[in-house]
Structure formats: C-alpha cells, structure tokens
Design an enzyme around this catalytic site. Structure first.
Site, PDB file in Angstrom:
ATOM      1  N   GLU A  84     112.095 -55.251  30.442  1.00 19.09           N
ATOM      2  CA  GLU A  84     111.551 -56.434  31.101  1.00 19.09           C
ATOM      3  C   GLU A  84     112.608 -57.334  31.742  1.00 19.09           C
ATOM      4  O   GLU A  84     112.424 -57.837  32.862  1.00 19.09           O
ATOM      5  CB  GLU A  84     110.698 -57.248  30.117  1.00 19.09           C
ATOM      6  CG  GLU A  84     109.380 -56.605  29.764  1.00 19.09           C
ATOM      7  CD  GLU A  84     109.521 -55.489  28.731  1.00 19.09           C
ATOM      8  OE1 GLU A  84     108.599 -54.652  28.626  1.00 19.09           O
ATOM      9  OE2 GLU A  84     110.557 -55.460  28.022  1.00 19.09           O
ATOM     10  N   ARG A 112     101.356 -44.776  31.987  1.00 15.72           N
ATOM     11  CA  ARG A 112     102.453 -43.812  31.950  1.00 15.72           C
ATOM     12  C   ARG A 112     102.110 -42.515  32.672  1.00 15.72           C
ATOM     13  O   ARG A 112     102.874 -42.040  33.505  1.00 15.72           O
ATOM     14  CB  ARG A 112     102.850 -43.504  30.502  1.00 15.72           C
ATOM     15  CG  ARG A 112     103.268 -44.734  29.708  1.00 15.72           C
ATOM     16  CD  ARG A 112     103.876 -44.345  28.373  1.00 15.72           C
ATOM     17  NE  ARG A 112     103.936 -45.492  27.455  1.00 15.72           N
ATOM     18  CZ  ARG A 112     104.832 -45.642  26.495  1.00 15.72           C
ATOM     19  NH1 ARG A 112     105.750 -44.723  26.309  1.00 15.72           N
ATOM     20  NH2 ARG A 112     104.811 -46.696  25.699  1.00 15.72           N
ATOM     21  N   GLU A 130      97.931 -46.862  27.536  1.00 15.65           N
ATOM     22  CA  GLU A 130      99.229 -46.193  27.605  1.00 15.65           C
ATOM     23  C   GLU A 130      99.169 -44.937  28.476  1.00 15.65           C
ATOM     24  O   GLU A 130     100.096 -44.648  29.239  1.00 15.65           O
ATOM     25  CB  GLU A 130      99.725 -45.837  26.205  1.00 15.65           C
ATOM     26  CG  GLU A 130     100.010 -47.024  25.310  1.00 15.65           C
ATOM     27  CD  GLU A 130     101.236 -47.826  25.754  1.00 15.65           C
ATOM     28  OE1 GLU A 130     101.934 -47.399  26.704  1.00 15.65           O
ATOM     29  OE2 GLU A 130     101.492 -48.885  25.148  1.00 15.65           O
ATOM     30  N   THR A 162     102.827 -51.674  35.579  1.00 15.23           N
ATOM     31  CA  THR A 162     103.543 -52.265  34.448  1.00 15.23           C
ATOM     32  C   THR A 162     104.445 -51.263  33.737  1.00 15.23           C
ATOM     33  O   THR A 162     105.151 -51.636  32.812  1.00 15.23           O
ATOM     34  CB  THR A 162     102.547 -52.905  33.458  1.00 15.23           C
ATOM     35  OG1 THR A 162     103.237 -53.798  32.586  1.00 15.23           O
ATOM     36  CG2 THR A 162     101.822 -51.833  32.658  1.00 15.23           C
ATOM     37  N   ASP A 210     100.290 -59.993  27.842  1.00 16.14           N
ATOM     38  CA  ASP A 210     101.296 -60.132  28.901  1.00 16.14           C
ATOM     39  C   ASP A 210     100.878 -59.587  30.261  1.00 16.14           C
ATOM     40  O   ASP A 210     100.870 -60.302  31.269  1.00 16.14           O
ATOM     41  CB  ASP A 210     102.608 -59.487  28.455  1.00 16.14           C
ATOM     42  CG  ASP A 210     102.435 -58.058  27.933  1.00 16.14           C
ATOM     43  OD1 ASP A 210     101.277 -57.617  27.767  1.00 16.14           O
ATOM     44  OD2 ASP A 210     103.459 -57.388  27.705  1.00 16.14           O
TER      45      ASP A 210
END
Length: 675
Positions: free
Chosen positions: A575, A310, A306, A664, A439
């Site tokens: 998404e 980010r 994360e 992502t 994913d």
C-alpha cells in the site's frame, strides 16, 4: 603545311634522338588555330591512353569496373526501397476504404473503451487522428474497438537492457517471420465512438485488424533502480518456480508451498507484472501453465473477493496487455463460476463459492459479508461484461453498489464493516475504519467512477461524502512530529490505530485530484504519505508493521509511532509503495522515489531468502532476528514489486493513468472513455 625538326644531342654521345611534329593549319597554336572539336579531343585522349603503361591502363579499367558494379547494386537497393515505400503508400490508401487486413506480430483481441489519444501504458503514443471505421459491423461488444499492439521502440529499449544481444536478434527474427504469433507486449486500446452498454448476447470476440502506431515517442530506458526491482522479482520467481510451481504460495524457508484455493495464485497474480517488467521467458513459461494446467472445474471453495481481484483481475489485465485470447477465455470461465455467490435474498453476495459445484455460502460462523469484499469486485465484473457482451456480470455488481448507496447506517459517508447477506442491512453499527474490511470500498467508489468515464454521479457523491467524513471523524495529528494520520471510530470513541492497509488512501486521493476533484485532496495526500513513510522510517528495520498506534500527547523519549507485540509483523504489503507511485507520477518529486528505494533495500536486507523468494517477518523491531514467517504472499509479486518498478520509472506512459485504472490487486484495466 608547316614542317620543322628539333634535335637534342646527349653530351658525350655520338647517338642523336629526334622528335618530329607535324601540325596542320587548323591545329596550329596561334591566332584562331585551336577549335576544341570532339574529333580532336578523341584523338588526343587516345594518344594519352596509348602512352600509359599496361599496368596503369589495367588499374584504371579495374576502377571503372568497380564503380559500375557499385552503381548497379545501389540502384537495385534504392529501387527495392522505393518500391516498398510506394506499395506501402498504396496499401495505406486501400485500408482507408476497406477493412484493414494487415497482420502484425502482435494482434490484440478486444478493445478497451476509446479515447482519441489512447496509448498503451508502456508503449508509444498514438496519433490524435483516429483510423477510419470499417464499413461493416464487427462481432463483439458494440462499444469496443481496439488497435493492435505495435512494435514500439521504447519496449525494445527496455527489453534490450534486460536481454543479451542474441536474444534480441532472435526476438527480432521471430517478430519479422512469425506474423501470426501473439506479440511480446501489449494491445493498443482505443475508445470507441459508441457509448451504448454491452448487449445481453454473448458474442465471440474477434481478432481486430492491426494498425501500427503513427506517433511514437523516444524510448525511455530502464534505470538502475528498475533493474534492481527486476532482479528482486527474478529472485522471488526462482523460489516459486523451484519449490512451489503451480501452487498458491511459496514457503521459501522450508522450500515448499501452501495452498489456499489450489489455483496457482502467485503465478496468476504475477502475469501482468512479468509483462510490464519485460520478463519474456518467465511470462511464456507461466502462460504454458495457464494453458495446460489451470483448471477451474474442481470441488473447492474460493473466497469471492480474493479470487476476483487476484484471478479474474489478473487474467483480464494480462489479456489487455498481451492481446492473448487464452486469458480472456479463462477469465470468462472463472467469472461464470463465481456468479452463484450473488444468489442471495438481498443480492448482497456470499463470501464463498464452490467453483466446481456451483454453490455459494457465507462463512460458517456468520451470515455476514464484509463491506469491502462485496463492494470491491465491481471493476473486474464490469470489465468482463464489456468484453463478453454478457451484461449479467455488471448487473450483479451494480445492484450491490446501488443498494449500498441508499442504505442507512452510514456516518457522513463512512460505512460499517459488515453487511448481512439475508437482510441486506449493515451490521455491527457504530464502528468505522479505513483499514481491514472497509478499505477498498472507498477506493472502488472513485475507481468505478473513473473506469466508467466519470458519468456515474452516485459513485462520485458517495466518494466525496466519505472523504469529508474522514476529515471530520478520523483525522488526527501525532506527537512529536505532528504527523497527520487516519484513526478509527468505535461508538463515538476515537482510536489512534492505523492499519498499514490505510496507506492506500494517499494514492487514491492523489488520483482523484488528478481527475479534477478538490485540490485539498492532493494536500491531504501529501501529508498522509509522509505519515506512511514514517511508519517505516521510525522502525528499527525500516519496515512498517501491520498496525501502528500514534501518540496523541508528547512524551519524552517516545516517537510518534508505537507498536504493540501482536502488530509488529510485516507481510510484504504494497500500500505505501502504491501511494508513492501515484505521488511521484503526479508531482514528479524525487523524494518519493528515494523513499521507495529505502523500502526495497530493507526488503532485501531483512526478508530475502538466499535460496529464492522473500518471506514475511514477525518482528520489524528486531534487525538481528526479524523472525521470518516462511510465507511469500502472492501480492508481493502482483503488487509490491510492480508498483516499485512503476515508481522508479520516469515514463508516464508506462501504464498511463489517464488510460488505465488499477484494481485493488494492482491489475490495470482500461478506462472507458466516450467519444
């Protein structure tokens, strides 16, 4: 000489007037009498002038004087312009022989990989002709060369739409007078001829010479839907600024905040979104916080995945767009502090890192990491190596991919969800999904291949094999509308469960097809994006739940989509909007924009908090009471609204997908394109 007189008497008047005219032979009107000499014309004009009244003569003299003054002013102006053009031409010739020394208002700091026509996403295109290379070796990574951002008229048009006239005047004034400031917008990234990997030595980044764009496109103005996204962002930002400034996430209903890492996640996640949307004031405010208050030297555990996507991704992206070295320095700091995660027996990183103490560990309940987390940090660390010249970042993440590439336990390219940090082996075998915990592994296979200039064949092989595995094991069609969806496989048993997270796949498939992969990938993308849209359209609020189950058999009164009580929350996820953006960018089909517009309107209808911010909701099936959760995820600003804005734009160079690849968390990073 001939003399004559004529007399005219006024009727009834004793007074008489006479006019006497004397003509010489050379002046006689007759055969051969008129010679039009200069002397004769001068005497004739003078007599005419003397016959004019004083007022008439004054008016004529004033007009001549006025014309003379205008002529002098025009001459001076044209002379200055011509002098400027001449000097610029001479300067341009000199720059072909010397290191360019021009300093524009927007210097970029480090290059991205080069491509002949590289242009910044939302900036004018560069001429295909590359500027000559400087004769000396530049400091910094050997394979990087950059063009500074330019003052693009398209950017000004977008900014004009959002700012009052006085702000534009001020901005222009600053641009012309303060040559040393960092420009408002971005750096023009140009690929370098060199394809060598970055050296091991950490080099100090150098401010490159500035070169203006030679070939500029006409500006693409902002449209009403984009303005609606800007308004939504400002409303969300207002809540964050008023009640959660500098903290991780806003709690809009209680007008407070929540902390995860204590690193201002929402602010950092939103930096490049503000840049792309043209929100200059908000960006400058956030930049000051990053400069003065963002400190990584603190005793706190952060999640490797994360914080990479980010924080590291957000800082790198903002650095590339703005050219501001502040963001690169912060990126290097957090990157170095995350490296202890890779100190494991297998080189598969731990999930958690204490960035103050320099220690790392797995979760308390297991020694496993999720496959998605350890294989979805590569874009960011590889780019950090490119920018710093320190290969340790790329080496660490490349080892993970090479290890996973040869690992057993896959099912036609599909990978399990967990991997052990001690043994380096997959665990919980037999369960395969494109949802949570797996994913972005598939997403990053393709995007690393694109980022690296389409050279790393192992990544492409793994991606192509995985898509074939999806087709073979996970695709089914629902009833009654026969929607194609991606389910899950658990120990040979198919489940018609599909996470909203899986809706990244249509966009990824379309991106692969755009980069030359099989045409049937685009066909599959078109069918899957229809399914993702139906996950919204078939729900009472028009918002998708976190998870849906599809009906495999037709039942009277039943829709394709079934929602279980535990799955009916909506977290403002990006998404589907992300995939709509890719689909519209590659096909031009306006229906994708219309679908995105419906989603934005429903976000405004059911998740908007009047005092500022948006909130996740617990029940997408209850329009009268969607049960707000009192939390605005950082990705709503970092991803959802950014993809909305890009979806509604008709400017293909607004983050050009031939020059950038999104991580992502929707942070664009440059593609490394060899010469």
């Amino acid at each position: 000489m001939y003399s004559g007189a004529a007399a005219v008497a006024a009727a009834g008047s004793p007074r008489r007037d006479f006019i006497s005219v004397t003509l010489g032979p050379e002046e006689t009107v007759g055969v051969g009498g008129y010679n039009n000499s200069k002397a004769w014309r001068r005497r004739s004009c003078w007599r005419k002038w003397k016959q004019l009244s004083r007022l008439q003569r004054s008016i004529i003299l004033f007009l001549f004087a006025f014309l003379a003054v205008c002529g002098v002013i025009s001459y001076t102006s044209m002379g200055e312009t011509w002098k400027s053009i001449t000097n610029k031409s001479l300067d341009d010739q000199r720059t072909e022989q010397e290191i360019p020394r021009l300093k524009l208002a927007n210097p970029a700091l480090l290059p991205a990989p080069q491509k002949a026509d590289a242009s910044h996403g939302d900036y004018a295109e560069l001429s295909l002709q590359k500027p000559p290379k400087p004769p000396h070796v530049r400091r910094g990574p050997s394979n990087l060369q950059i063009k500074a951002p330019w003052r693009d008229t398209r950017l000004k048009t977008r900014h004009d739409t959002m700012r009052a006239v006085e702000e534009l005047v001020e901005a222009d004034k600053v641009e012309k007078t303060e040559k040393s400031i960092i420009s408002w917008r971005g750096a023009v990234i140009e690929p370098d001829q060199s394809t060598e990997p970055p050296s091991n030595k950490i080099t100090e980044p150098e401010k490159p010479s500035s070169v203006e764009a030679e070939d500029q496109k006409e500006p693409v103005p902002i449209n009403e839907r984009q303005l609606a996204v800007i308004e939504a962002f400002r409303h969300a930002w207002k809540g964050y600024k008023d009640f959660a400034w500098g903290h991780d996430e806003l709690k809009p209903l209680s007008k407070s905040y929540s902390e995860w890492f204590g690193l201002g996640l929402t602010l950092i996640d939103a930096l490049d979104t503000m840049w792309i949307l043209g929100l200059k004031e908000e960006f400058e405010e956030a930049r000051k916080w990053v400069a003065n208050d963002l400190v990584f030297d603190k005793n706190v555990d952060v999640n490797l995945f994360e914080s990479t996507i980010r924080i590291l991704g957000g800082l790198l992206s903002t650095y590339h767009l703005s050219g501001d070295s502040l963001f690169l320095e912060k990126a290097k700091d957090i990157g170095n502090r995350l490296m202890p995660a890779f100190k494991t027996p297998s080189k598969i990183p731990y999930s958690d890192v204490n960035i103050g103490r320099g220690t790392a560990h797995p979760p308390r309940w297991t020694s496993d990491s999720t496959v998605a987390e350890v294989t979805s940090i590569q874009l960011e660390f590889r780019e950090l190596s490119r920018l710093t010249g320190d290969e340790k970042f790329r080496k660490a993440v490349d080892e993970v991919m090479k290890h996973v590439h040869i690992l057993s336990g896959k099912n036609d390219g599909l990978v399990p969800m967990f991997i052990n940090t001690n043994s380096g082996q997959f665990t919980h075998l037999g369960v395969y999904t494109l949802g949570a915990r797996a994913d972005s592994y598939y997403e990053y296979l393709l995007k690393q291949w694109i980022q690296g200039g389409k050279k790393e064949n192992e990544l492409l092989e793994d991606y192509m094999r995985a898509i074939e595995g999806v087709k073979k094991h996970l695709l089914q069609r629902s009833e009654p509308k026969k929607l194609t969806f991606v389910g899950e496989l658990a120990h040979g048993h198919f489940s018609a469960k599909m996470d909203h997270l899986v809706c990244f796949l249509p966009g990824t498939l379309a991106l692969g097809a755009h980069n030359g992969l099989a045409a049937d990938h685009m066909k599959l993308a078109e069918t899957l994006i229809e399914t993702c849209y139906q996950m919204y359209a078939q729900v009472e609020t028009g918002l998708s739940p976190e998870i849906v189950h599809f009906n495999l058999h037709a039942q009277k009164g039943h829709k394709d989509v079934e929602i279980k009580p535990a799955d009916r929350h909506n977290l403002l996820r990006p998404e589907t909007v992300e995939s709509l953006f890719y689909m519209y960018r590659f096909t031009g089909d306006k229906k994708y924009q219309d679908w995105g517009w419906e989603i934005l309107q429903n976000f405004n209808r059911y998740t908007r908090v009047p005092t500022g911010g948006y909130t996740s909701i617990n029940n997408v099936q209850n329009p009268s009471n969607p049960e707000p959760r009192d939390k605005m995820e950082s990705f709503f600003l970092g991803e959802t609204l950014k993809y909305m804005f890009l979806l509604f734009s008709d400017d293909i160079d607004l983050i050009n997908l031939d020059k950038y690849v999104f991580n992502t968390e929707a942070h664009p990073l440059p593609i490394w394109v060899p010469a």
